[in-house]
Scaffold this motif. Structure first.
Motif, PDB file in Angstrom:
ATOM      1  N   LYS A  48      11.869 -14.239  15.632  1.00 35.98           N
ATOM      2  CA  LYS A  48      13.155 -12.998  15.220  1.00 35.98           C
ATOM      3  C   LYS A  48      12.554 -12.016  14.203  1.00 35.98           C
ATOM      4  CE  LYS A  48      16.903 -16.128  16.275  1.00 35.98           C
ATOM      5  NZ  LYS A  48      18.112 -16.823  15.596  1.00 35.98           N
ATOM      6  N   THR A  49      11.938 -12.459  13.420  1.00 34.32           N
ATOM      7  CA  THR A  49      11.606 -11.667  12.066  1.00 34.32           C
ATOM      8  C   THR A  49      10.093 -12.032  11.783  1.00 34.32           C
ATOM      9  OG1 THR A  49      13.886 -12.119  11.222  1.00 34.32           O
ATOM     10  CG2 THR A  49      12.193 -11.026   9.636  1.00 34.32           C
ATOM     11  N   VAL A  50       9.555 -10.643  11.592  1.00 34.44           N
ATOM     12  CA  VAL A  50       8.206 -10.879  11.049  1.00 34.44           C
ATOM     13  C   VAL A  50       8.002 -10.566   9.694  1.00 34.44           C
ATOM     14  CG1 VAL A  50       5.819  -9.468  11.327  1.00 34.44           C
ATOM     15  CG2 VAL A  50       7.244 -10.034  13.386  1.00 34.44           C
ATOM     16  N   GLU A  51       7.402 -11.396   8.942  1.00 33.50           N
ATOM     17  CA  GLU A  51       7.078 -10.902   7.474  1.00 33.50           C
ATOM     18  C   GLU A  51       5.918 -10.196   7.146  1.00 33.50           C
ATOM     19  OE1 GLU A  51       7.434 -13.719   3.574  1.00 33.50           O
ATOM     20  OE2 GLU A  51       5.639 -14.017   4.251  1.00 33.50           O
ATOM     21  N   VAL A  52       6.060  -9.209   6.524  1.00 26.50           N
ATOM     22  CA  VAL A  52       4.846  -8.232   6.137  1.00 26.50           C
ATOM     23  C   VAL A  52       4.642  -8.227   4.655  1.00 26.50           C
ATOM     24  CG1 VAL A  52       4.080  -6.002   6.161  1.00 26.50           C
ATOM     25  CG2 VAL A  52       5.372  -6.641   8.061  1.00 26.50           C
ATOM     26  N   MET A  53       3.671  -8.842   4.257  1.00 24.92           N
ATOM     27  CA  MET A  53       3.301  -8.871   2.786  1.00 24.92           C
ATOM     28  C   MET A  53       2.302  -7.418   2.307  1.00 24.92           C
ATOM     29  SD  MET A  53       2.747 -12.744   1.530  1.00 24.92           S
ATOM     30  CE  MET A  53       1.177 -12.992   2.212  1.00 24.92           C
ATOM     31  N   GLU A  54       2.703  -6.743   1.629  1.00 26.24           N
ATOM     32  CA  GLU A  54       1.808  -5.590   1.226  1.00 26.24           C
ATOM     33  C   GLU A  54       1.688  -5.804  -0.300  1.00 26.24           C
ATOM     34  OE1 GLU A  54       2.878  -0.921  -0.340  1.00 26.24           O
ATOM     35  OE2 GLU A  54       4.434  -2.397  -0.120  1.00 26.24           O
ATOM     36  N   PHE A  55       0.243  -5.897  -0.260  1.00 24.12           N
ATOM     37  CA  PHE A  55      -0.324  -6.133  -1.369  1.00 24.12           C
ATOM     38  C   PHE A  55      -0.745  -4.792  -1.698  1.00 24.12           C
ATOM     39  CE2 PHE A  55      -0.938 -10.283   0.153  1.00 24.12           C
ATOM     40  CZ  PHE A  55      -1.332 -11.136  -0.831  1.00 24.12           C
ATOM     41  N   MET A  56      -0.500  -4.696  -3.007  1.00 27.63           N
ATOM     42  CA  MET A  56      -0.344  -2.972  -3.567  1.00 27.63           C
ATOM     43  C   MET A  56      -0.542  -2.959  -5.213  1.00 27.63           C
ATOM     44  SD  MET A  56       2.751  -2.801  -5.315  1.00 27.63           S
ATOM     45  CE  MET A  56       2.847  -1.115  -5.409  1.00 27.63           C
ATOM     46  N   SER A  57      -1.035  -1.738  -5.629  1.00 27.92           N
ATOM     47  CA  SER A  57      -1.113  -1.440  -6.974  1.00 27.92           C
ATOM     48  C   SER A  57      -0.380  -0.262  -7.502  1.00 27.92           C
ATOM     49  CB  SER A  57      -2.533  -1.584  -7.328  1.00 27.92           C
ATOM     50  OG  SER A  57      -2.838  -1.039  -8.689  1.00 27.92           O
ATOM     51  N   PHE A  58       0.177  -0.281  -8.390  1.00 31.08           N
ATOM     52  CA  PHE A  58       0.822   0.762  -8.831  1.00 31.08           C
ATOM     53  C   PHE A  58      -0.024   1.853  -9.594  1.00 31.08           C
ATOM     54  CE2 PHE A  58       4.273  -2.507  -9.286  1.00 31.08           C
ATOM     55  CZ  PHE A  58       5.202  -1.705  -8.618  1.00 31.08           C
ATOM     56  N   THR A 176      -6.221  -1.665  -1.994  1.00 30.95           N
ATOM     57  CA  THR A 176      -4.772  -1.529  -1.664  1.00 30.95           C
ATOM     58  C   THR A 176      -4.779  -0.227  -1.003  1.00 30.95           C
ATOM     59  OG1 THR A 176      -4.641  -0.788  -3.805  1.00 30.95           O
ATOM     60  CG2 THR A 176      -4.182  -3.069  -3.363  1.00 30.95           C
ATOM     61  N   PRO A 177      -3.611  -0.008  -0.271  1.00 30.77           N
ATOM     62  CA  PRO A 177      -2.541  -1.183   0.264  1.00 30.77           C
ATOM     63  C   PRO A 177      -3.456  -2.242   1.360  1.00 30.77           C
ATOM     64  CG  PRO A 177      -2.033   0.746   1.318  1.00 30.77           C
ATOM     65  CD  PRO A 177      -2.965   1.039   0.362  1.00 30.77           C
ATOM     66  N   THR A 178      -3.166  -3.353   1.114  1.00 27.65           N
ATOM     67  CA  THR A 178      -3.513  -4.327   2.395  1.00 27.65           C
ATOM     68  C   THR A 178      -2.273  -4.999   2.907  1.00 27.65           C
ATOM     69  OG1 THR A 178      -5.694  -4.509   1.706  1.00 27.65           O
ATOM     70  CG2 THR A 178      -4.912  -6.294   3.210  1.00 27.65           C
ATOM     71  N   LEU A 179      -1.956  -5.024   4.209  1.00 30.50           N
ATOM     72  CA  LEU A 179      -0.907  -5.741   5.062  1.00 30.50           C
ATOM     73  C   LEU A 179      -1.458  -6.959   5.246  1.00 30.50           C
ATOM     74  CD1 LEU A 179       0.910  -2.878   6.830  1.00 30.50           C
ATOM     75  CD2 LEU A 179       1.079  -3.468   4.269  1.00 30.50           C
ATOM     76  N   ILE A 180      -0.601  -8.124   4.951  1.00 29.19           N
ATOM     77  CA  ILE A 180      -0.626  -9.443   5.945  1.00 29.19           C
ATOM     78  C   ILE A 180       0.402  -9.776   6.725  1.00 29.19           C
ATOM     79  CG2 ILE A 180      -1.067 -12.114   5.410  1.00 29.19           C
ATOM     80  CD1 ILE A 180      -3.337 -10.274   4.311  1.00 29.19           C
ATOM     81  N   ILE A 181       0.367  -9.762   7.918  1.00 30.27           N
ATOM     82  CA  ILE A 181       1.576  -9.725   8.767  1.00 30.27           C
ATOM     83  C   ILE A 181       1.375 -11.101   9.421  1.00 30.27           C
ATOM     84  CG2 ILE A 181       2.608  -8.568  10.787  1.00 30.27           C
ATOM     85  CD1 ILE A 181       0.794  -5.998  10.128  1.00 30.27           C
ATOM     86  N   ALA A 182       2.709 -11.607   9.440  1.00 31.58           N
ATOM     87  CA  ALA A 182       2.979 -13.024   9.981  1.00 31.58           C
ATOM     88  C   ALA A 182       2.160 -13.988   9.686  1.00 31.58           C
ATOM     89  CB  ALA A 182       2.702 -12.922  11.642  1.00 31.58           C
ATOM     90  N   GLY A 183       1.709 -13.922   8.558  1.00 32.11           N
ATOM     91  CA  GLY A 183       0.938 -15.098   7.880  1.00 32.11           C
ATOM     92  C   GLY A 183      -0.481 -14.954   7.921  1.00 32.11           C
ATOM     93  N   ASN A 184      -1.352 -14.545   8.887  1.00 31.55           N
ATOM     94  CA  ASN A 184      -2.621 -14.674   8.988  1.00 31.55           C
ATOM     95  C   ASN A 184      -3.365 -13.355   9.584  1.00 31.55           C
ATOM     96  OD1 ASN A 184      -2.004 -14.836  11.800  1.00 31.55           O
ATOM     97  ND2 ASN A 184      -3.530 -16.486  11.943  1.00 31.55           N
ATOM     98  N   ILE A 185      -2.475 -12.312   9.797  1.00 30.15           N
ATOM     99  CA  ILE A 185      -3.025 -10.928  10.253  1.00 30.15           C
ATOM    100  C   ILE A 185      -3.125 -10.017   9.191  1.00 30.15           C
ATOM    101  CG2 ILE A 185      -2.945  -9.019  11.947  1.00 30.15           C
ATOM    102  CD1 ILE A 185      -1.018 -11.225  13.542  1.00 30.15           C
ATOM    103  N   LYS A 186      -4.484  -9.566   8.864  1.00 29.64           N
ATOM    104  CA  LYS A 186      -4.767  -8.704   7.789  1.00 29.64           C
ATOM    105  C   LYS A 186      -5.451  -7.483   8.276  1.00 29.64           C
ATOM    106  CE  LYS A 186      -8.707  -9.077   5.129  1.00 29.64           C
ATOM    107  NZ  LYS A 186      -9.577  -9.465   4.273  1.00 29.64           N
ATOM    108  N   THR A 187      -4.628  -6.452   7.607  1.00 29.43           N
ATOM    109  CA  THR A 187      -5.238  -4.948   8.041  1.00 29.43           C
ATOM    110  C   THR A 187      -5.080  -4.015   6.884  1.00 29.43           C
ATOM    111  OG1 THR A 187      -4.728  -2.912   9.531  1.00 29.43           O
ATOM    112  CG2 THR A 187      -2.678  -4.056   8.976  1.00 29.43           C
ATOM    113  N   ASP A 188      -6.139  -2.992   6.759  1.00 34.56           N
ATOM    114  CA  ASP A 188      -5.888  -2.165   5.552  1.00 34.56           C
ATOM    115  C   ASP A 188      -6.568  -0.767   6.211  1.00 34.56           C
ATOM    116  OD1 ASP A 188      -9.003  -1.869   5.340  1.00 34.56           O
ATOM    117  OD2 ASP A 188      -8.706  -4.011   4.764  1.00 34.56           O
ATOM    118  N   PRO A 189      -6.359   0.319   5.396  1.00 33.13           N
ATOM    119  CA  PRO A 189      -7.057   1.470   5.902  1.00 33.13           C
ATOM    120  C   PRO A 189      -8.372   1.749   6.104  1.00 33.13           C
ATOM    121  CG  PRO A 189      -5.118   1.746   3.975  1.00 33.13           C
ATOM    122  CD  PRO A 189      -5.836   0.365   4.075  1.00 33.13           C
TER     123      PRO A 189
END
Length: 212
Positions: A48-58, A176-189
């Motif tokens: 139902k729901t996908v978790e997206v973790m956004e690793f970022m820096s201010f 950063t930013p790097t996204l970890i999607i659904a626990g194990n899928i990593k993507t960055d720019p």
């Protein structure tokens, strides 16, 4: 008394639904888009729901620019994305205190407001967001008073902020930013030459392939 056969008419569909969700949750779909899979980490999706973790820096200008894309990504999948902001900092640049301030504000229900205020202070107003007095001032504009200041100075969120940095190292995050999607899928720019429009489209494609 209700017969066993009649009772099964109600129980069986529920069992089949639960089984379907369980199977879906443990089955990794064919993922499109530019990404890498984190070894040792499990794909997690409840159907139902996908978790997206956004690793970022201010302190990250690219993260500041990427903020514009986040509502677009969420808006494409209403109520189907759980977005989690994970603030980190690089030891040779910046301070952990803005991240701690964000975590305290998030706990108080004002995480998004603090996120935007910190970006504005650093990127637009050119203020030193590692300075506790500046953070107190920002918190005050959000209605976070003495209790916030006390917790920030005592380092209440210091351990949580450190764990975020440790997690970033574990995942091999080096920008950063790097996204970890659904626990194990990593993507960055980086593979997209830091073109954030392409990065946004890529994130949308990954999420859509999970939710299909």
């Amino acid at each position: 008394m209700m017969s066993k056969r009649f009772l099964s008419l109600f129980i069986l569909p529920a069992i089949l639904t639960a089984l379907s969700v369980a199977l879906h949750a443990g089955t990794e779909p064919s993922i499109v888009g530019v990404h890498t899979k984190l070894e040792g980490e499990r794909f997690t999706f409840d159907g139902k729901t996908v978790e997206v973790m956004e690793f970022m820096s201010f302190y990250c200008h690219t993260c500041y620019e990427f903020e514009k894309a986040i509502p677009v990504i969420k808006g494409n999948f209403p109520k189907k994305i759980k977005w989690k902001t994970v603030p980190i900092y690089w030891s040779d640049h910046g301070s952990p205190k803005p991240g701690e301030a964000y975590l305290l504000a998030e706990e108080a229900g004002k995480g998004e407001e603090m996120k935007q205020a910190l970006f504005k202070a650093h990127m637009v107003e050119k203020r030193n967001i590692g300075d506790l007095n500046v953070l107190d001032d920002i918190a005050g504009t959000l209605g976070l008073g003495f209790d916030f200041s006390k917790k920030l100075r005592s380092g209440e969120k210091a351990e949580e902020a450190k764990k975020a940095v440790d997690m970033a190292k574990k995942y091999g995050i080096n920008e950063t930013p790097t996204l970890i999607i659904a626990g194990n899928i990593k993507t960055d720019p980086h593979p997209m030459n830091h073109d954030l429009d392409t990065f946004r489209i890529n994130a949308l494609a990954i999420i859509a392939s999970i939710l299909k």
